[in-house]
Write a protein that holds these residues in place. Structure first.
Motif, PDB file in Angstrom:
ATOM      1  N   TYR A 181       0.839  -1.196   0.000  1.00 49.27           N
ATOM      2  CA  TYR A 181       0.000   0.000   0.000  1.00 49.27           C
ATOM      3  C   TYR A 181       0.878   1.251   0.000  1.00 49.27           C
ATOM      4  N   THR A 182       0.605   2.134  -0.951  1.00 51.31           N
ATOM      5  CA  THR A 182       1.353   3.385  -1.053  1.00 51.31           C
ATOM      6  C   THR A 182       0.373   4.528  -1.293  1.00 51.31           C
ATOM      7  N   VAL A 183       0.497   5.592  -0.524  1.00 52.15           N
ATOM      8  CA  VAL A 183      -0.312   6.800  -0.721  1.00 52.15           C
ATOM      9  C   VAL A 183       0.628   7.939  -1.069  1.00 52.15           C
ATOM     10  N   VAL A 184       0.318   8.633  -2.155  1.00 52.63           N
ATOM     11  CA  VAL A 184       1.174   9.697  -2.666  1.00 52.63           C
ATOM     12  C   VAL A 184       0.338  10.956  -2.840  1.00 52.63           C
ATOM     13  N   GLU A 185       0.889  12.089  -2.472  1.00 49.28           N
ATOM     14  CA  GLU A 185       0.180  13.346  -2.688  1.00 49.28           C
ATOM     15  C   GLU A 185       0.014  13.599  -4.184  1.00 49.28           C
ATOM     16  N   LYS A 186      -1.184  13.968  -4.571  1.00 47.24           N
ATOM     17  CA  LYS A 186      -1.508  14.171  -5.983  1.00 47.24           C
ATOM     18  C   LYS A 186      -1.319  15.634  -6.364  1.00 47.24           C
ATOM     19  N   PHE A 187      -0.490  15.861  -7.393  1.00 47.59           N
ATOM     20  CA  PHE A 187      -0.303  17.244  -7.828  1.00 47.59           C
ATOM     21  C   PHE A 187      -0.042  17.344  -9.323  1.00 47.59           C
ATOM     22  N   TRP A 222       2.919  23.780  -0.164  1.00 44.29           N
ATOM     23  CA  TRP A 222       1.994  24.412   0.791  1.00 44.29           C
ATOM     24  C   TRP A 222       0.697  23.620   0.920  1.00 44.29           C
ATOM     25  N   HIS A 223       0.267  22.993  -0.176  1.00 43.85           N
ATOM     26  CA  HIS A 223      -0.910  22.116  -0.069  1.00 43.85           C
ATOM     27  C   HIS A 223      -0.644  21.002   0.941  1.00 43.85           C
ATOM     28  N   SER A 224       0.562  20.436   0.902  1.00 43.31           N
ATOM     29  CA  SER A 224       0.913  19.371   1.834  1.00 43.31           C
ATOM     30  C   SER A 224       0.889  19.865   3.280  1.00 43.31           C
ATOM     31  N   VAL A 225       1.439  21.053   3.514  1.00 46.81           N
ATOM     32  CA  VAL A 225       1.446  21.617   4.861  1.00 46.81           C
ATOM     33  C   VAL A 225       0.013  21.841   5.353  1.00 46.81           C
ATOM     34  N   LYS A 276       0.962  31.516  18.673  1.00 46.78           N
ATOM     35  CA  LYS A 276       1.729  32.226  19.695  1.00 46.78           C
ATOM     36  C   LYS A 276       3.126  31.638  19.896  1.00 46.78           C
ATOM     37  N   GLY A 277       3.408  30.497  19.228  1.00 50.66           N
ATOM     38  CA  GLY A 277       4.716  29.878  19.374  1.00 50.66           C
ATOM     39  C   GLY A 277       4.944  29.265  20.735  1.00 50.66           C
ATOM     40  N   GLU A 278       3.872  28.845  21.381  1.00 48.68           N
ATOM     41  CA  GLU A 278       3.981  28.301  22.738  1.00 48.68           C
ATOM     42  C   GLU A 278       4.320  26.809  22.753  1.00 48.68           C
ATOM     43  N   VAL A 279       4.185  26.161  21.603  1.00 52.64           N
ATOM     44  CA  VAL A 279       4.470  24.729  21.514  1.00 52.64           C
ATOM     45  C   VAL A 279       5.313  24.464  20.273  1.00 52.64           C
ATOM     46  N   SER A 280       5.967  23.320  20.258  1.00 54.79           N
ATOM     47  CA  SER A 280       6.724  22.921  19.064  1.00 54.79           C
ATOM     48  C   SER A 280       5.795  22.131  18.143  1.00 54.79           C
ATOM     49  N   LEU A 281       6.185  21.986  16.897  1.00 59.42           N
ATOM     50  CA  LEU A 281       5.345  21.266  15.939  1.00 59.42           C
ATOM     51  C   LEU A 281       6.220  20.562  14.911  1.00 59.42           C
ATOM     52  N   LYS A 282       6.077  19.254  14.834  1.00 57.24           N
ATOM     53  CA  LYS A 282       6.776  18.471  13.827  1.00 57.24           C
ATOM     54  C   LYS A 282       5.812  18.142  12.687  1.00 57.24           C
ATOM     55  N   LEU A 283       6.245  18.426  11.475  1.00 59.08           N
ATOM     56  CA  LEU A 283       5.477  18.066  10.290  1.00 59.08           C
ATOM     57  C   LEU A 283       6.306  17.123   9.424  1.00 59.08           C
ATOM     58  N   ALA A 284       5.613  16.352   8.583  1.00 56.05           N
ATOM     59  CA  ALA A 284       6.310  15.480   7.645  1.00 56.05           C
ATOM     60  C   ALA A 284       6.705  16.291   6.412  1.00 56.05           C
ATOM     61  N   LYS A 285       7.936  16.095   5.967  1.00 55.44           N
ATOM     62  CA  LYS A 285       8.366  16.796   4.758  1.00 55.44           C
ATOM     63  C   LYS A 285       7.512  16.333   3.588  1.00 55.44           C
ATOM     64  N   PRO A 286       6.953  17.250   2.806  1.00 47.08           N
ATOM     65  CA  PRO A 286       6.127  16.853   1.663  1.00 47.08           C
ATOM     66  C   PRO A 286       6.887  15.945   0.709  1.00 47.08           C
TER      67      PRO A 286
END
Length: 609
Positions: free
Chosen positions: A209-215, A463-466, A497-507
């Protein structure tokens, strides 16, 4: 001969299999003993044998209810090749043909008769089978009877009277796709009496199973199919127009492809399906109108160019790949737009329980597509099969998402949404961030905002991925009632407010680059299974199989499956005594085709000494 010996004999000598799997033996013995059964076994798990073997063993004729004409013909062709007399009734046959088949039923000269559920609404037919009851009744694709199933068909509802009309006839309901709610509804609707319920693992370990962002849809589909080297596959699109467009594009790029959708004439659909089944066409581009119960075991890949509306639909459609147990690919190209249309459809319905269920199914599909954990764990957990160990055969397991500190990117997006008063959709937000010269932005004065152009170093797809991740993580909400505008949630406040950290997956945008395609969707081919010499023999056997199939006017897989040919290559039988031990080679096929395949193997051996 005892019952046990009879069952084993049919399994070995008629169907050519060496052992039972997925509780087939328990199911078969229960049906022969007169007990009702509900069987939920994944595609390729051997559901058909659960009623075909009892039909052969029991006296009389089994009645098999199937939703598609093409599936009936396919099943009957396979049974006939195995030496089992069978037939089907449908509206395409002349009155004379239908009467002849009914006479075969009355004379018990066939072991299985396939019909559509609509046939039971014909009073003369119903009266006939009441006077001459079948040996058993098998209801294939049984999820169609449930309004909670993903493919509810009203004509299946009339099957609820069968248990009352035929109290002494065992009923076996079979499906590959049914969650617990659907299973309970099937039992309730069919009024099964003290049924044996067998729900086997939903896992299809041979499918990656593979899911890929469509663009860049066309290029992404083309890049993947180019790696498949002539393998059979299905590309699913959400509408007829998209099917036609994708087919035209693939043909223009040199692929062997045909379209299949409900807008085509019956003859056009039949021609496309037969061409695909007979390996004359490599790719079918289709809506969901194609594929239910398709018996073609050598489909090596399924590509979803648009997201299905439920995990059940996704599971069933991807399950059409790799029915023979040989490795196969399931590629989903996804973005949120795919599900917006479904959401809008549901939003227009009255509030009721079914609306809530449909909404849940869409949300579950969205979560599956956007998850950052093992795809198989998410998929199996949905069906109530709880797993914790990663599968090591999905994109997430093979290539874990690379994460980065996404706080600044998130703040850019959330701040932009706030400054345009939460009144616009994703593309408008992205255009502001990238400093677009779009006239609407200037007319609204949004080119003067402090966020205008602060994200121009990244692409629109980035930006769509984000934005999708922020929606999935609960920092943004898409309001369907206001044309899918983006709105902030309470959770967005500490991010802004920058009160917490946030990890995102690289697109994962590099999927479009052919050089990196195999990192995410490596083509499944025989290179990983066979040596160079073995691949030559395998191709020779496939060529022989195709010649035989063309002469007999049947799909090649009815002669022998890819899995059977692979076993021939790996065991190199040199006599009929050895060939009969290959899975899928029964006595009838041994006599019919054995010498031809043994000669091909012998010729290859002599040339390569």
């Amino acid at each position: 001969m005892s019952l046990k010996d009879q069952i084993e004999d049919v399994l070995h000598n008629v169907f050519g299999y060496k052992s039972f799997r997925n509780q087939q033996k328990d199911i078969i013995e229960s049906v022969i003993g007169g007990r009702d059964v509900l069987t939920v076994i994944p595609t390729g798990g051997g559901k058909s044998l659960c009623y075909q073997i009892p039909a052969v063993v029991l006296s009389g004729t089994a009645l098999v209810i199937s939703p598609l004409i093409s599936l009936m013909k396919d099943q009957v062709d396979q049974l006939l090749v195995n030496g089992i007399p069978a037939a089907f009734l449908n509206a395409t046959q002349s009155g004379t043909e239908q009467q002849y088949i009914i006479q075969q039923y009355l004379n018990h000269s066939i072991k299985l008769l396939y019909i559509s559920p609509e046939r039971l609404a014909v009073s003369s037919f119903l009266s006939m089978i009441e006077q001459h009851p079948p040996s058993l009744i098998a209801i294939d694709e049984a999820h169609c009877i449930s309004q909670w199933g993903h493919d509810f068909r009203p004509e299946y509802r009339q099957l609820n009277h069968l248990s009352m009309r035929f109290p002494k006839v065992p009923i076996i309901a079979l499906t590959a796709t049914a969650d617990k709610m659907t299973q309970q509804d099937i039992l309730h609707q069919l009024n099964l009496v003290d049924p044996l319920v067998v729900v086997r693992s939903f896992d299809r370990p041979n499918i990656r199973y593979t899911v890929v962002e469509k663009f860049n849809l066309t290029e992404q589909v083309v890049s993947f199919i180019e790696t498949q080297k002539g393998n059979s596959g299905i590309v699913y699109c959400s509408s007829r127009s998209k099917v036609e467009d994708m087919t035209t594009r693939l043909v223009a790029r040199g692929f062997s492809a045909m379209a299949y959708h409900a807008g085509l004439s019956p003859n056009e659909r039949q021609m496309a399906q037969e061409s695909f089944l007979k390996d004359n066409t490599q790719i079918i581009v289709a809506t969901v109108a194609f594929g239910m119960g398709i018996n073609k075991p050598n489909v090596r890949f399924v590509v979803h160019a648009d997201c299905p509306r439920s995990i059940e639909a996704y599971y069933q459609e991807t399950g059409r790949a790799g029915r023979d147990g040989v490795p196969a690919e399931a590629i989903l190209l996804f973005n949120n737009k795919d599900l917006n249309w479904y959401q809008q459809q549901i939003a227009e319905k009255y509030d009721n329980e079914q609306k809530q269920v449909e909404q849940h199914k869409i949300e579950a599909m969205e979560s599956f597509a956007q998850c950052m954990t093992c795809r198989r764990i998410v998929l199996l957990n949905y069906f109530g099969e709880h797993r914790t160990e990663p599968c090591n055969n999905c994109d997430i397991c093979l290539y874990p998402p690379e994460q980065y500190d996404g706080l600044i990117d998130a703040q850019k997006v959330l701040s932009c949404v706030y400054r345009v008063e939460q009144r616009y959709g994703a593309q408008y937000i992205i255009d502001i961030l990238r400093g677009s010269g779009r006239s609407q932005i200037k007319e609204n004065g949004h080119h003067k905002l402090s966020v205008y152009g602060i994200g121009k170093e990244h692409s629109s797809d980035y930006w769509h991925s984000v934005i999708r991740q922020l929606i999935f993580l609960g920092y943004l909400h898409q309001n369907i009632s206001t044309f899918v505008t983006l709105q902030l949630t309470e959770n967005a406040r500490p991010i802004l407010k920058g009160e917490v950290s946030l990890k995102l997956a690289k697109p994962r945008l590099e999927i479009v680059k052919k050089s990196r395609l195999n990192r995410y969707a490596r083509a499944i081919n025989l290179t990983t299974i066979l040596s160079y010499e073995e691949r030559i023999l395998f191709n020779n056997l496939k060529r022989l199989r195709k010649q035989i199939a063309d002469m007999d006017d049947i799909p090649p897989y009815i002669v022998f499956s890819d899995a059977t040919l692979l076993e021939m290559v790996q065991t190199m039988p040199d006599s009929k005594k050895q060939l009969i031990n290959v899975s899928g080679v029964g006595k009838i096929k041994l006599e019919k085709y054995g010498d031809l395949f043994l000669d091909e193997i012998t010729d290859f051996t002599l040339k390569n000494r």
